[in-house]
Design an enzyme around this catalytic site. Sequence first.
Site, mmCIF file in Angstrom:
data_model
loop_
_atom_site.group_PDB
_atom_site.id
_atom_site.type_symbol
_atom_site.label_atom_id
_atom_site.label_comp_id
_atom_site.label_asym_id
_atom_site.label_seq_id
_atom_site.Cartn_x
_atom_site.Cartn_y
_atom_site.Cartn_z
ATOM 1 N NE ARG A 68 33.283 52.903 -8.141
ATOM 2 C CZ ARG A 68 32.658 51.800 -7.746
ATOM 3 N NH1 ARG A 68 32.030 51.777 -6.564
ATOM 4 N NH2 ARG A 68 32.660 50.712 -8.493
ATOM 5 C CG HIS A 72 29.088 53.989 -10.750
ATOM 6 N ND1 HIS A 72 29.110 52.624 -10.537
ATOM 7 C CD2 HIS A 72 30.370 54.331 -11.052
ATOM 8 C CE1 HIS A 72 30.348 52.161 -10.704
ATOM 9 N NE2 HIS A 72 31.121 53.183 -11.006
ATOM 10 C CG ASN A 97 26.355 50.442 -9.193
ATOM 11 O OD1 ASN A 97 27.429 50.988 -9.418
ATOM 12 N ND2 ASN A 97 25.254 50.728 -9.888
ATOM 13 C CG HIS A 196 40.206 55.388 -10.348
ATOM 14 N ND1 HIS A 196 40.265 54.356 -11.261
ATOM 15 C CD2 HIS A 196 38.890 55.507 -10.011
ATOM 16 C CE1 HIS A 196 39.052 53.874 -11.456
ATOM 17 N NE2 HIS A 196 38.194 54.557 -10.716
#
Length: 331
Positions: A68, A72, A97, A196
């Site tokens: 992740r 991001h 975040n 995910h």
Amino acid sequence: MACYTCRDMMSFLGMLAVLCLLGAAVVARGQLTDDFYDDCCPQADDIVKARVSAAMKAEPRMGASLLRLHFHDCFVNGCDGSILLDGSNSEKLAAPNMNSVRGFEVIDAIKADLETACPGVVSCADVLALAAKYGVQLSGGLGYDVLLGRRDGLVANQSGANSNLPSPFDAISVIVKKFSDVGLNTQDVVVLSGGHTIGRSRCALFSKRLSNFSATSSVDPTLDSSLASSLQALCRGGDGNQTAALDAGSADAFDNHYFQNLLGQKGLLSSDQGLFSSADGVAATKALVQAYSANNERFLCDFGRSMVKMGNISPLTGSAGQIRKNCRAVN
């Protein structure tokens, strides 16, 4: 790319840094490479793998967190390590975040090891890309060739993180648009959402599906009723920070079970379940969900391809940016 003529002018480690500068000249022509550190820091890959392995033995969830972090990072300013910077404009403090992204201490440990072995050579942006790869691979996913040669950005972009990162509350069409804005297509949306298959999410990100969902339905009708009941029990009375597995039934294994869950309305986030159930963009995503649910090998192979593609979002190369010594601050 020999450097023996430099022996009288610099230390061995200095020569290795020069080799990477020469490699950067190649990357400056617009091409990251899978052998960028082969001459100047050949142990880089092993160093990253060892640290990620140790972190995941202590906490299996860390693989998902490192994946992740890379995601991001790349969606804001490109893949430049800007998510790692501290400060008042830090991307860490952006709404998507804050209290959410994690794993910074693992990146710090990797970087410290690399600075000991090859000072000033391996960028923080490349550390993120390699750490994400091993987060996937050590969770049971396939390995893939990470392209390297990125340099580190000099500024964070908190407002960009607030506006550019896909949100679990976004409609599928909005998510597709955010991916398109950085050069990724609808297939990338679906296959990268498959990340995910590992990790967890906070109640704050899915509790709206559990009560007062709409004027006609208390619970999101695209959420399996038994799963909804268990999630209501989990989140009731809490502060929103309780966590549930993103892939119920296969939380720590990198596989296509995530897509199988979507067929049974067991996607945790509305942005997950929407890939299959939402009328918004369903024609473009439903078939892919069905295909990946039936073919684990196809998912794993396509995931690696999309990760390489994502990792090539606007990298800094050549003389742009810098190689940060400390990933939390510019030199």
